[in-house]
Design a protein around this motif. Sequence first.
Motif, PDB file in Angstrom:
ATOM      1  N   UNK A 267      15.828  -8.241   1.886  1.00  0.00           N
ATOM      2  CA  UNK A 267      16.308  -9.072   0.778  1.00  0.00           C
ATOM      3  C   UNK A 267      15.379  -9.019  -0.426  1.00  0.00           C
ATOM      4  N   UNK A 268      15.958  -9.163  -1.610  1.00  0.00           N
ATOM      5  CA  UNK A 268      15.195  -9.073  -2.853  1.00  0.00           C
ATOM      6  C   UNK A 268      14.109 -10.132  -2.946  1.00  0.00           C
ATOM      7  N   UNK A 269      14.314 -11.280  -2.297  1.00  0.00           N
ATOM      8  CA  UNK A 269      13.328 -12.362  -2.391  1.00  0.00           C
ATOM      9  C   UNK A 269      11.956 -11.928  -1.885  1.00  0.00           C
ATOM     10  N   UNK A 270      11.923 -11.068  -0.876  1.00  0.00           N
ATOM     11  CA  UNK A 270      10.629 -10.592  -0.369  1.00  0.00           C
ATOM     12  C   UNK A 270       9.917  -9.749  -1.419  1.00  0.00           C
ATOM     13  N   UNK A 271      10.650  -8.850  -2.066  1.00  0.00           N
ATOM     14  CA  UNK A 271      10.031  -8.039  -3.115  1.00  0.00           C
ATOM     15  C   UNK A 271       9.553  -8.914  -4.269  1.00  0.00           C
ATOM     16  N   UNK A 272      10.383  -9.891  -4.640  1.00  0.00           N
ATOM     17  CA  UNK A 272      10.009 -10.766  -5.750  1.00  0.00           C
ATOM     18  C   UNK A 272       8.751 -11.557  -5.427  1.00  0.00           C
ATOM     19  N   UNK A 273       8.652 -12.038  -4.207  1.00  0.00           N
ATOM     20  CA  UNK A 273       7.479 -12.813  -3.803  1.00  0.00           C
ATOM     21  C   UNK A 273       6.210 -11.972  -3.868  1.00  0.00           C
ATOM     22  N   UNK A 274       6.366 -10.670  -3.615  1.00  0.00           N
ATOM     23  CA  UNK A 274       5.210  -9.768  -3.638  1.00  0.00           C
ATOM     24  C   UNK A 274       4.981  -9.149  -5.009  1.00  0.00           C
ATOM     25  N   UNK A 275       5.858  -9.443  -5.964  1.00  0.00           N
ATOM     26  CA  UNK A 275       5.708  -8.869  -7.296  1.00  0.00           C
ATOM     27  C   UNK A 275       6.031  -7.391  -7.347  1.00  0.00           C
ATOM     28  N   UNK A 276       6.975  -6.952  -6.519  1.00  0.00           N
ATOM     29  CA  UNK A 276       7.345  -5.539  -6.450  1.00  0.00           C
ATOM     30  C   UNK A 276       8.777  -5.387  -6.946  1.00  0.00           C
ATOM     31  N   UNK A 277       9.004  -4.452  -7.849  1.00  0.00           N
ATOM     32  CA  UNK A 277      10.343  -4.226  -8.383  1.00  0.00           C
ATOM     33  C   UNK A 277      10.997  -3.057  -7.640  1.00  0.00           C
ATOM     34  N   UNK A 278      11.558  -3.354  -6.482  1.00  0.00           N
ATOM     35  CA  UNK A 278      12.264  -2.347  -5.694  1.00  0.00           C
ATOM     36  C   UNK A 278      13.493  -2.993  -5.071  1.00  0.00           C
ATOM     37  N   UNK A 279      14.344  -2.185  -4.471  1.00  0.00           N
ATOM     38  CA  UNK A 279      15.567  -2.662  -3.840  1.00  0.00           C
ATOM     39  C   UNK A 279      15.544  -2.302  -2.358  1.00  0.00           C
ATOM     40  N   UNK A 280      15.972  -3.243  -1.530  1.00  0.00           N
ATOM     41  CA  UNK A 280      15.926  -3.042  -0.092  1.00  0.00           C
ATOM     42  C   UNK A 280      17.188  -2.458   0.488  1.00  0.00           C
ATOM     43  N   UNK A 281      17.774  -1.482  -0.191  1.00  0.00           N
ATOM     44  CA  UNK A 281      18.987  -0.815   0.295  1.00  0.00           C
ATOM     45  C   UNK A 281      18.785   0.689   0.245  1.00  0.00           C
ATOM     46  N   UNK A 282      19.548   1.397   1.091  1.00  0.00           N
ATOM     47  CA  UNK A 282      19.413   2.851   1.155  1.00  0.00           C
ATOM     48  C   UNK A 282      20.743   3.483   1.557  1.00  0.00           C
ATOM     49  N   UNK A 283      21.242   4.460   0.767  1.00  0.00           N
ATOM     50  CA  UNK A 283      22.440   5.182   1.205  1.00  0.00           C
ATOM     51  C   UNK A 283      22.147   5.942   2.504  1.00  0.00           C
ATOM     52  N   UNK A 284      23.088   5.885   3.447  1.00  0.00           N
ATOM     53  CA  UNK A 284      22.884   6.585   4.717  1.00  0.00           C
ATOM     54  C   UNK A 284      24.007   7.573   5.003  1.00  0.00           C
ATOM     55  N   UNK A 285      24.944   7.747   4.052  1.00  0.00           N
ATOM     56  CA  UNK A 285      26.035   8.688   4.295  1.00  0.00           C
ATOM     57  C   UNK A 285      25.490  10.116   4.322  1.00  0.00           C
ATOM     58  N   UNK A 286      26.086  10.936   5.187  1.00  0.00           N
ATOM     59  CA  UNK A 286      25.560  12.285   5.412  1.00  0.00           C
ATOM     60  C   UNK A 286      26.445  13.382   4.834  1.00  0.00           C
ATOM     61  N   UNK A 287      27.577  13.036   4.231  1.00  0.00           N
ATOM     62  CA  UNK A 287      28.485  14.073   3.753  1.00  0.00           C
ATOM     63  C   UNK A 287      29.227  13.591   2.522  1.00  0.00           C
ATOM     64  N   UNK A 288      29.734  14.548   1.780  1.00  0.00           N
ATOM     65  CA  UNK A 288      30.471  14.269   0.546  1.00  0.00           C
ATOM     66  C   UNK A 288      31.976  14.200   0.783  1.00  0.00           C
ATOM     67  N   UNK A 289      32.498  15.171   1.504  1.00  0.00           N
ATOM     68  CA  UNK A 289      33.937  15.402   1.537  1.00  0.00           C
ATOM     69  C   UNK A 289      34.679  14.385   2.394  1.00  0.00           C
ATOM     70  N   UNK A 290      35.899  14.075   1.954  1.00  0.00           N
ATOM     71  CA  UNK A 290      36.860  13.381   2.794  1.00  0.00           C
ATOM     72  C   UNK A 290      37.826  14.425   3.356  1.00  0.00           C
ATOM     73  N   UNK A 291      38.693  14.003   4.274  1.00  0.00           N
ATOM     74  CA  UNK A 291      39.591  14.951   4.934  1.00  0.00           C
ATOM     75  C   UNK A 291      41.040  14.463   4.831  1.00  0.00           C
ATOM     76  N   UNK A 292      41.603  14.553   3.625  1.00  0.00           N
ATOM     77  CA  UNK A 292      42.979  14.071   3.434  1.00  0.00           C
ATOM     78  C   UNK A 292      43.996  15.041   4.021  1.00  0.00           C
ATOM     79  N   UNK A 293      45.173  14.498   4.320  1.00  0.00           N
ATOM     80  CA  UNK A 293      46.293  15.318   4.760  1.00  0.00           C
ATOM     81  C   UNK A 293      47.211  15.675   3.604  1.00  0.00           C
ATOM     82  N   UNK A 294      47.133  14.911   2.515  1.00  0.00           N
ATOM     83  CA  UNK A 294      47.960  15.193   1.346  1.00  0.00           C
ATOM     84  C   UNK A 294      47.390  16.381   0.581  1.00  0.00           C
ATOM     85  N   UNK A 295      48.241  17.055  -0.156  1.00  0.00           N
ATOM     86  CA  UNK A 295      47.823  18.259  -0.873  1.00  0.00           C
ATOM     87  C   UNK A 295      47.114  17.947  -2.180  1.00  0.00           C
TER      88      UNK A 295
END
Length: 746
Positions: A267-295
């Motif tokens: 949570x951001x409150x921990x970074x704020x308490x420490x005076x650090x400007x960072x975000x506690x989130x990280x993308x974890x997706x491993x691929x770009x493409x989707x697999x549609x059936x429509x053309x």
Amino acid sequence: MRTLLRFLRLLFFHVPLVGLSLFPFLSFAWPASGGLDTTGQRPLDPVASRSLTEVPDGFSLTLFASEPDIGKPIAMNWDERGRLWIIETVDFPNSVTAQSDSGDDRILICEDRDGDGRADNFTVFADGLNVPTSFTFVEGGVLVAQAPHFLLLKDLDGDDVADSREIVMTGWGTFDAHAGPSNLQYGLDNKVWGTVGHSGFDGYIEDHPAKFKQGVFRFDSDASRGVKDFEYLASTSNNTWGLGYSEEFDVFLSCTNNEHSIFFAIPAAYYAKAGIEEQGVEPINSHYAIHPLVDTLNQKDVVGGFTAATGHSLYTARSFPRQYWNRVAFICEPTGRLVHKHIITRRGSGFAEVGDGKNILASRDTWFSPVAAKVGPDGALWVLDWYNHMVHHLPEQDDQHGQDRRDLFRGRVYRLVYDEAPATQMPALSVDRPETLVQAIQHDNMFWRTTAQRLVVERNYRETAPALRQLISVNTTDKIQTNGAALHAVWTLKGLGLITPHDPQSLQAVVRALRHAAPGVRKAAVQTLPIALPAVLDSMVAAGVFYDDDDRVRLAAYLALADAPTSFQVNRILEEAMADQRNIDDKWIAEALKIGGRIHGSVNMEGRKDADIIRPTPDQHIEIRSIRGGLSYDRTYFSVRANSRVRIKFSNPNFMQHNLVIIKPGTLESVQQAAVALARQPDGATRQYIPASDDVLFAAPLVNPNEHFDLSFTAPSTPGLYPFLCTFPGHSQVMLGVMEVIDQDI
């Protein structure tokens, strides 16, 4: 307007089809029989549409409700009786900037009273709503997100119809209906969680001004006196349309535009308490493409990928095969006409996507638009089909064509069931009989555990504490090393305010849970114990949670130290942790230790603040804007003098993010290719979609809608034509311009 829409709905579904020719404005009339094509296909009835939808072997897709009984479903939830509630919206995604007090949308209760798997009774709980985007059950009513407000709707006489409507919060942006608040849901921490897109918030919370953009937030679940204890938890990169929890209360998000899965760690409150400007989130997706059936795909950017990722519900029941339990999430991509099967695995204290699980379901029907997929009270996967050919905003030049493809009447609710699943025992909860709630906390479906926990906390049933302590004392795990009953019992005691010295029995029960066999229970104990008490810290040390084999338990323990008083013992724990290489190698544990070191130690902040940096005054000031509703800059040419100081103010009034990248002459094609390749990399968004190339000279990062960035640089010394472009996925081929560098002597 509502009367007209009701008349049209009645007309549309009850007038013989031949009669539709009398109403030429219904350009989306029922299709004639014959072959399908992906560009000219007309809408299909539910049976025909379902026949074009593919599901895994061993699964069946069944229809629960459809038009004319329901309209355009956009959000769903279930009450303690297991009844489905949905938001219907025909106003979405129209602008709500000038919204009135009355709209055309409603909340509908859909019941299956005869048990045949189809809804047969429909009750309008509330109507006259204007683009509501989410709702959840809270103490005393139903909390509805309807920008610019949060509304609390109450049924005062028990007839399933809202009798009162109160604004409990206001200030949510109405710039873009796609970008407002959504995903309201009860968290295991007894808070209401939600997400918001780039329309953000600008208003007052508990009489204090607050302003933020896209991200995730939470607040106290008792909204009867307004929203209290609001906490903005983390900022995300774009419209945040998905929020989900694991059975151990790990939190995940999904974003539009190429970030379909994000792990929320700190949570951001921990970074704020420490005076650090960072975000506690990280993308974890491993691929770009989707697999549609429509053309063909109706996508404006991130073409072939997740441009409209929606939802992140994990499979948290036991009706599906074991490989789904607590490790497969369901993420909708309505523009691809599919629901993605997102497989996650542990990676240290965080998570990662395992390869590409492709689809849990996908359709060849070009109007099929899944916008929500959640695990229901029966253990099935429930899917809302908003059924529309045109899902996104309409570019101005495509307005008439898009309106021809915009449907106002059709909507479907499906259930994906596993054919060999045993019948789910649906508990009979009674808010007046707390013993039924304690029994439901032991259910194998997290929906029932969470619902029972919420009701116990809302009713303040402190008399359930002995039974809850008994659940915690059962030191066993299931086949995937979880113990849902014990974990929810811990959080329920927390919600009742009983994990304090004033209730030593409950406090000690949770202290003993620090040694529980289930890692999730140990983590919950760490997160709920009052670490400011010296005896609690001693108990945590004695239980070994700072050296736990489970990385998530250690992460929770080190974060908890941020709330402990500074002491020799705390600093010794931090020093020993920093000497452990496995902690240093773990991204989020290393962050927690950095936070703890800043709070309790004497670590100096490195670097200077931006305000301390002296920047030269520019010789030339250029203003460039994106075109609202399009993919272009308002200026495609400008000139600067060689070696001059230049400042470009790049403003983005559009509905999506854009950047501005200036490159070397003659390198446009290679940079475009690099941008396409970067879009498919998991860290593309983190890198602002700016290719790591020597051909890139200057770049403004991704600019959110309605924001700007000042790009300052010294112009090249060599005269020539220097292209500039937006390298956001799908934009680099069309969003272009040229900066001409001219000789200073000219």
